[in-house]
Scaffold this motif. Structure first.
Motif, short mmCIF file in Angstrom:
data_model
loop_
_atom_site.label_atom_id
_atom_site.label_comp_id
_atom_site.label_asym_id
_atom_site.label_seq_id
_atom_site.Cartn_x
_atom_site.Cartn_y
_atom_site.Cartn_z
N VAL A 55 -31.54 -72.17 82.04
CA VAL A 55 -32.03 -70.98 82.81
C VAL A 55 -33.34 -70.59 82.34
O VAL A 55 -34.06 -70.26 83.03
N ARG A 56 -33.66 -70.55 81.02
CA ARG A 56 -35.04 -70.38 80.41
C ARG A 56 -36.10 -71.24 81.07
O ARG A 56 -37.10 -70.60 81.67
N LYS A 57 -35.79 -72.77 81.32
CA LYS A 57 -36.86 -73.32 81.86
C LYS A 57 -36.96 -73.26 83.23
O LYS A 57 -38.13 -73.21 84.08
N HIS A 58 -35.84 -73.33 83.89
CA HIS A 58 -35.95 -73.37 85.35
C HIS A 58 -35.95 -72.11 86.33
O HIS A 58 -35.90 -72.18 87.43
N PHE A 59 -35.56 -71.10 85.51
CA PHE A 59 -35.17 -69.61 86.20
C PHE A 59 -36.39 -68.74 85.74
O PHE A 59 -37.09 -68.17 86.26
#
Length: 405
Positions: A55-59
């Motif tokens: 979530v942190r990387k891709h959102f």
């Protein structure tokens, strides 16, 4: 080898030294115990860690960068000023760091709804964002004064599907929003989870929110070496409850050579009701379910507070912030409204970055500090949020300077 500071704080009862704990009505003891148990279960779970990383990387768009504020540094004429760019985190502030994680926790526990308070609206927007992403209902309580002042964020919350509930009692700002949210949560504790918006409240929230925000400090520690091949000499962050400060402090807390500054809002003056400088003028007391340092009136009740920045006008401070100040690990910086507005415009016109008014307090103090330090010193500021939400209020009350500085 002994445990690190973060591994050893808080204790099993949620205390950082003498601050913290859980002072809640009996009907909430089981829900909070369940939250504590669930957090302890999932925090080291590979599945949880991988979901959060994804979530942190891709959102969210992490890692956020560190920017050297060259023009602001030249203007101040002293230490180099660097900015940790949490304003580039999705939804515009650091708040999404813990909101995504809290909603994953809620989902793990089987809840379908999240409830929270918000001051400047950034926590409300972040929680509404997380709730939309994971398919949960969202109820946000916000003071009427802040609803008017931070209108763009109110609209964003509603667009994201959140129900915004006005807090209409007292000063109608952040403290009253917390009161209102807690009252609503008590009646829904079996079906909803209260996602506290800072490192405040009863245990386990000061610990949980700090842990979720520590990604700021973890990234900063690695990134700063790319710029200076060393640790920063000074780390600066604004403090209301203190989540963005604990987030960045977490990366450097065991490095005694790094000075940590929590910047409090001095507002309009030193009289009670003119500022929100809890660590500077407060005393020990219990509010909103935790023991910390708070500003009190003549009756010993939470005092009226003020700041131009809605997200930091709170009459107390997170228990860990109180503890770190108590043991001398952190220092208190001060920035008043005038200095914050000056920093707001200077960062905008010298660096092309419009900061949140909360973040402008950290920048304002960093500017003061830079002028006092030699040029070989460095200052890392947690730029906790962007100023889109504040621009209408600022320009209506403080005319735009017509030239660069």
């Amino acid at each position: 080898m002994g445990k690190s500071y973060l591994e050893s704080h808080p204790d099993e009862n949620g205390y950082f030294g003498r601050f913290g704990g859980s002072f809640i009505p009996p009907m909430l003891e089981k829900p909070f115990a369940d939250i504590t148990k669930a957090y302890e279960e999932i925090k080291n779970s590979p599945a949880f860690i991988e979901e959060l990383k994804y979530v942190r990387k891709h959102f969210q768009g992490r890692p956020t960068p560190i920017t050297y504020a060259k023009n602001l540094t030249t203007h101040c004429g002293g230490a180099k000023i660097y900015l940790k760019r949490e304003d580039l985190n999705h939804s515009g502030a650091h708040k999404l760091n813990h909101c995504m994680a809290e909603v994953i926790l809620a989902k793990h526990m089987g809840f379908k709804k999240v409830i929270a308070e918000t001051g400047a609206g950034q926590h409300g927007v972040a929680l509404a964002t997380a709730a939309a992403y994971f398919g949960l209902e969202c109820e946000i309580h916000m003071g009427e004064v802040d609803i008017a002042k931070e209108h763009p964020n109110v609209v964003r919350m509603k667009i994201l599907g959140a129900k915004v509930v006005p807090a209409t009692h007292g000063l109608r700002t952040l403290k009253e929003a917390v009161d209102s949210a807690f009252e609503s949560y008590v009646s829904q504790a079996d079906t909803a989870i209260y996602c506290i918006g800072s490192v405040v409240g009863p245990h386990p929230f000061p610990m949980m929110v700090r842990d979720f925000q520590s990604i700021i400090g973890i990234e900063s520690r690695e990134q700063f070496f790319e710029h200076e091949d060393n640790l920063p000499n000074n780390v600066v962050a604004c403090v209301g409850g203190g989540s963005n400060a604990m987030g960045i402090f977490a990366g450097f807390i065991d490095d005694k050579e790094v000075e940590l500054y929590g910047v409090e809002p001095m507002g309009k003056g030193e009289k009670l009701g003119e500022h929100s400088a809890s660590l500077t003028y407060g005393s020990e007391g219990v509010m909103h379910g935790f023991n910390s340092v708070m500003l009190k009136d003549e009756k010993g009740e939470p005092a009226p507070v003020y700041s131009i920045a809605s997200g930091i006008d709170y009459p107390s401070v997170g228990p860990e912030q109180a503890h770190l100040n108590d043991i001398g690990r952190t220092k208190v910086g001060l920035c008043n409204d005038t200095q914050a507005i000056d920093a707001f415009y200077k960062l905008s016109q010298l660096e092309g970055i419009i900061p949140a008014l909360e973040s402008a307090h950290a920048v304002g103090f960093a500017m003061q500090l830079a002028k006092q330090l030699p040029k070989d010193q460095t200052i890392l500021v947690n730029l906790s949020g962007r100023g889109d939400k504040d621009i209408d209020f600022v320009v209506e009350n403080h005319p735009i300077p017509n030239a660069k500085f």
